[in-house]
Motif scaffolding. Structure first.
Motif, PDB file in Angstrom:
ATOM      1  N   ALA A 127     -27.370 -20.839 -40.149  1.00 24.85           N
ATOM      2  CA  ALA A 127     -28.627 -21.596 -39.998  1.00 24.85           C
ATOM      3  C   ALA A 127     -29.158 -22.043 -41.346  1.00 24.85           C
ATOM      4  CB  ALA A 127     -29.671 -20.756 -39.265  1.00 24.85           C
ATOM      5  N   HIS A 128     -28.610 -21.510 -42.424  1.00 25.93           N
ATOM      6  CA  HIS A 128     -29.024 -21.975 -43.754  1.00 25.93           C
ATOM      7  C   HIS A 128     -28.486 -23.362 -44.096  1.00 25.93           C
ATOM      8  CE1 HIS A 128     -30.384 -17.826 -45.503  1.00 25.93           C
ATOM      9  NE2 HIS A 128     -31.245 -18.356 -44.670  1.00 25.93           N
ATOM     10  N   ALA A 129     -27.843 -24.023 -43.149  1.00 29.75           N
ATOM     11  CA  ALA A 129     -27.644 -25.476 -43.311  1.00 29.75           C
ATOM     12  C   ALA A 129     -29.009 -26.172 -43.311  1.00 29.75           C
ATOM     13  CB  ALA A 129     -26.786 -26.018 -42.176  1.00 29.75           C
ATOM     14  N   CYS A 136     -35.671 -23.462 -49.720  1.00 30.90           N
ATOM     15  CA  CYS A 136     -36.413 -22.338 -50.284  1.00 30.90           C
ATOM     16  C   CYS A 136     -37.579 -22.895 -51.092  1.00 30.90           C
ATOM     17  CB  CYS A 136     -35.502 -21.525 -51.204  1.00 30.90           C
ATOM     18  SG  CYS A 136     -34.183 -20.697 -50.319  1.00 30.90           S
ATOM     19  N   HIS A 137     -38.646 -22.121 -51.115  1.00 31.35           N
ATOM     20  CA  HIS A 137     -39.882 -22.622 -51.724  1.00 31.35           C
ATOM     21  C   HIS A 137     -40.487 -21.618 -52.699  1.00 31.35           C
ATOM     22  CE1 HIS A 137     -39.533 -24.278 -47.602  1.00 31.35           C
ATOM     23  NE2 HIS A 137     -39.908 -25.410 -48.187  1.00 31.35           N
ATOM     24  N   VAL A 138     -40.920 -22.122 -53.834  1.00 32.82           N
ATOM     25  CA  VAL A 138     -41.719 -21.303 -54.736  1.00 32.82           C
ATOM     26  C   VAL A 138     -43.159 -21.298 -54.207  1.00 32.82           C
ATOM     27  CG1 VAL A 138     -42.599 -21.087 -57.094  1.00 32.82           C
ATOM     28  CG2 VAL A 138     -40.203 -21.726 -56.713  1.00 32.82           C
ATOM     29  N   GLY A 152     -44.129 -19.227 -51.432  1.00 36.28           N
ATOM     30  CA  GLY A 152     -42.904 -19.117 -50.641  1.00 36.28           C
ATOM     31  C   GLY A 152     -42.138 -17.869 -51.053  1.00 36.28           C
ATOM     32  N   SER A 153     -40.818 -17.915 -50.908  1.00 32.22           N
ATOM     33  CA  SER A 153     -40.004 -16.732 -51.225  1.00 32.22           C
ATOM     34  C   SER A 153     -39.812 -16.563 -52.723  1.00 32.22           C
ATOM     35  CB  SER A 153     -38.632 -16.877 -50.580  1.00 32.22           C
ATOM     36  OG  SER A 153     -37.970 -18.012 -51.142  1.00 32.22           O
ATOM     37  N   GLY A 154     -40.042 -17.644 -53.492  1.00 35.78           N
ATOM     38  CA  GLY A 154     -39.788 -17.603 -54.936  1.00 35.78           C
ATOM     39  C   GLY A 154     -38.460 -18.262 -55.288  1.00 35.78           C
TER      40      GLY A 154
HETATM   41  C1  HEM Z   1     -29.126 -12.056 -45.055  1.00 34.32           C
HETATM   42  C2  HEM Z   1     -29.908 -12.726 -44.240  1.00 34.32           C
HETATM   43  C3  HEM Z   1     -30.921 -13.735 -44.681  1.00 34.32           C
HETATM   44  C4  HEM Z   1     -31.630 -13.835 -45.843  1.00 34.32           C
HETATM   45  C5  HEM Z   1     -31.585 -12.905 -47.048  1.00 34.32           C
HETATM   46  C6  HEM Z   1     -32.445 -15.024 -45.741  1.00 34.32           C
HETATM   47  C7  HEM Z   1     -33.307 -15.466 -46.740  1.00 34.32           C
HETATM   48  C8  HEM Z   1     -33.999 -16.649 -46.706  1.00 34.32           C
HETATM   49  C9  HEM Z   1     -34.872 -17.146 -47.755  1.00 34.32           C
HETATM   50  C10 HEM Z   1     -35.156 -16.425 -49.068  1.00 34.32           C
HETATM   51  C11 HEM Z   1     -35.374 -18.333 -47.349  1.00 34.32           C
HETATM   52  C12 HEM Z   1     -36.346 -19.231 -48.111  1.00 34.32           C
HETATM   53  C13 HEM Z   1     -37.764 -19.114 -47.562  1.00 34.32           C
HETATM   54  C14 HEM Z   1     -38.732 -19.992 -48.309  1.00 34.32           C
HETATM   55  O1  HEM Z   1     -38.781 -19.906 -49.535  1.00 34.32           O
HETATM   56  O2  HEM Z   1     -39.473 -20.770 -47.647  1.00 34.32           O
HETATM   57  C15 HEM Z   1     -34.813 -18.620 -46.063  1.00 34.32           C
HETATM   58  C16 HEM Z   1     -35.054 -19.759 -45.343  1.00 34.32           C
HETATM   59  C17 HEM Z   1     -34.530 -20.021 -44.101  1.00 34.32           C
HETATM   60  N1  HEM Z   1     -33.799 -19.142 -43.327  1.00 34.32           N
HETATM   61 FE1  HEM Z   1     -32.974 -17.399 -43.951  1.00 34.32          FE
HETATM   62  N2  HEM Z   1     -32.229 -15.610 -44.536  1.00 34.32           N
HETATM   63  C18 HEM Z   1     -31.324 -14.864 -43.845  1.00 34.32           C
HETATM   64  C19 HEM Z   1     -30.867 -15.082 -42.562  1.00 34.32           C
HETATM   65  C20 HEM Z   1     -31.275 -16.122 -41.758  1.00 34.32           C
HETATM   66  C21 HEM Z   1     -30.969 -16.241 -40.357  1.00 34.32           C
HETATM   67  C22 HEM Z   1     -30.178 -15.218 -39.541  1.00 34.32           C
HETATM   68  C23 HEM Z   1     -31.541 -17.404 -39.922  1.00 34.32           C
HETATM   69  C24 HEM Z   1     -31.568 -18.027 -38.554  1.00 34.32           C
HETATM   70  C25 HEM Z   1     -30.744 -17.724 -37.567  1.00 34.32           C
HETATM   71  C26 HEM Z   1     -32.200 -18.007 -41.069  1.00 34.32           C
HETATM   72  C27 HEM Z   1     -32.848 -19.224 -41.059  1.00 34.32           C
HETATM   73  C28 HEM Z   1     -33.529 -19.764 -42.144  1.00 34.32           C
HETATM   74  C29 HEM Z   1     -34.063 -21.116 -42.158  1.00 34.32           C
HETATM   75  C30 HEM Z   1     -33.926 -22.163 -41.054  1.00 34.32           C
HETATM   76  C31 HEM Z   1     -34.694 -21.270 -43.398  1.00 34.32           C
HETATM   77  C32 HEM Z   1     -35.410 -22.520 -43.924  1.00 34.32           C
HETATM   78  C33 HEM Z   1     -36.893 -22.447 -43.643  1.00 34.32           C
HETATM   79  C34 HEM Z   1     -37.666 -23.615 -44.190  1.00 34.32           C
HETATM   80  O3  HEM Z   1     -37.091 -24.603 -44.650  1.00 34.32           O
HETATM   81  O4  HEM Z   1     -38.897 -23.573 -44.128  1.00 34.32           O
HETATM   82  N3  HEM Z   1     -32.042 -17.191 -42.147  1.00 34.32           N
HETATM   83  N4  HEM Z   1     -33.984 -17.573 -45.688  1.00 34.32           N
END
Ligand code: HEM
Length: 367
Positions: free
Chosen positions: A237-239, A243-245, A260-262
């Motif tokens: 899902a990280h497609a 990430c946001h400061v 945000g997360s930094g």
């Molecule tokens: C090891 C597991 C994971 C870690 C450490 C992680 C960490 C993070 C971090 C640091 C961000 C940035 C947040 C921000 O600064 O706004 C992020 C964004 C995001 N994560 Fe993960 N994540 C993980 C797993 C997942 C999973 C399992 C999903 C969904 C099934 C997911 C979906 C997303 C999405 C869609 C974003 C973008 C949000 C945005 O653009 O506002 N992540 N994640």
């Protein structure tokens, strides 16, 4: 606004539209049936994990964490809620540098659900999406949930319109809606969550992005009960998103309301399209440590980013095999992601007889 305008379209994203038609969904996650919960958030992520493998074998025979309410609303009612959420995504498509709210809604659903703690060596389990507890200040203010108040903001008018829906159902349905509206697979979804109070709020249970593959396993496989395949599929899902400061500025506001997360940057060039780009970039691009005074992260020549936990997926031999498989085959990624995401949204809930619904996208309804 009558059609969803994606601001960033790449060749991959267009090809993905064609592939989408082929992507099916096979689902119905195994029902977890656990002993009724005396909510207990005192498990330390790192404690008791060794006991978990022993207890996983007996999960199926224990009783229920949270039994879903029998449901007086129909699939048609939930399609109306789906449509209202999808219209909010369309309406605010300029949000966050024209990414829109889709990724934030996927993250909201995941963060509500990903607090789940299995019965690590004892009968108490906690967390998960059932109680909608991310709406409560105690859970909302967990630093891992930074910037998610924006996702909740965009859903509040939907909650007003459909006041009968619980927050747990609304937020999980929003994750499903966002994945589908961004071109991802159909995700089966069930209703019946019930809002719970602050004694059920969870903090400190979401992943730390600075860690390695064993840490990812300890959370996803040992604590939440996912397979390694499901784990790698979910992190795809990280497609989406970035990430946001600082939290993105809300529509109508003049400045950011929080942090945000930094970390900083987008993972892919098309962050509002659900694709397998994340895996392809992980494998094919050259990633180097970003030189800045923020937390350790990787960047490539196009200023796209990877977190340490993302990079861990290719540093670990068995996870890397799955990354290779998904990078080559988007359809396979979609097939695996759909039931894994459904399972995530349902952790700890016994849905009894409640049916699984599959919703039409706005495009499929010609809306
Ligand atoms: C090891 C597991 C994971 C870690 C450490 C992680 C960490 C993070 C971090 C640091 C961000 C940035 C947040 C921000 O600064 O706004 C992020 C964004 C995001 N994560 Fe993960 N994540 C993980 C797993 C997942 C999973 C399992 C999903 C969904 C099934 C997911 C979906 C997303 C999405 C869609 C974003 C973008 C949000 C945005 O653009 O506002 N992540 N994640």
């Amino acid at each position: 606004m009558s059609s969803f305008t994606f601001k960033q379209i790449t060749r991959t994203a267009i090809n993905r539209r064609a592939l989408l038609a082929l992507a099916g969904i096979t689902t119905v996650a195994g029902t977890f049936t656990y002993q009724t919960l005396n909510n207990n958030n005192n498990f330390n992520n790192n404690n008791n994990q060794n006991n978990y493998s022993k207890t996983t074998k007996t999960l199926a025979s224990a009783a229920t964490l949270n039994a879903a309410l029998s449901d007086s609303h129909s699939e048609k009612d939930y399609q109306q809620v789906y449509n209202a959420i999808a219209n909010q995504i369309r309406e605010y498509d300029e949000y966050d540098g024209a990414i829109g709210f889709g990724p934030a809604l996927v993250r909201l659903a995941w963060h509500l659900s990903g607090t789940f703690v299995g019965p690590v060596g004892c009968p108490h389990i906690s967390g998960g999406s059932f109680g909608g507890t991310i709406r409560l200040p105690k859970e909302a203010s967990d630093p891992a949930n930074n910037a998610l108040e924006n996702a909740r903001w965009v859903l509040e008018p939907v909650k007003k319109q459909f006041s009968w829906i619980s927050y747990g159902d609304l937020y999980t349905l929003a994750g499903v809606t966002a994945v589908q509206e961004m071109g991802g697979p159909k995700i089966g979804w069930r209703a019946g969550r019930k809002d719970l109070g602050v004694e059920y709020a969870s903090t400190g249970k979401l992943p730390d992005a600075s860690r390695d593959a064993d840490y990812i396993r300890s959370l996803f496989v040992k604590r939440m009960g996912f397979t390694e395949r499901e784990t790698v599929a979910l992190i795809g899902a990280h497609a989406l998103g970035s990430c946001h400061v600082q939290a993105p500025v809300l529509p109508g506001a003049t400045k950011s309301q929080g942090v945000g997360s930094g970390y900083t940057g987008r993972w892919t060039a098309a962050p509002n399209f659900f694709t397998n780009e994340f895996y392809r970039l992980l494998l094919e691009d050259k990633w180097t440590p970003k030189k800045w005074d923020g937390p350790f992260q990787y960047e490539n020549k196009d200023e796209l980013m990877m977190l340490p936990t993302d990079m861990a997926l290719v540093q670990d031999a068995s996870m890397k095999k799955l990354v290779v498989e998904y990078a080559k085959d988007q359809e396979k990624f979609f097939k695996d992601f759909a039931p894994a995401f459904k399972k995530l949204l349902e952790l700890g809930i016994d849905f009894k007889g409640n049916k699984t619904y599959e919703f039409k996208t706005l495009d499929e309804q010609d809306l």
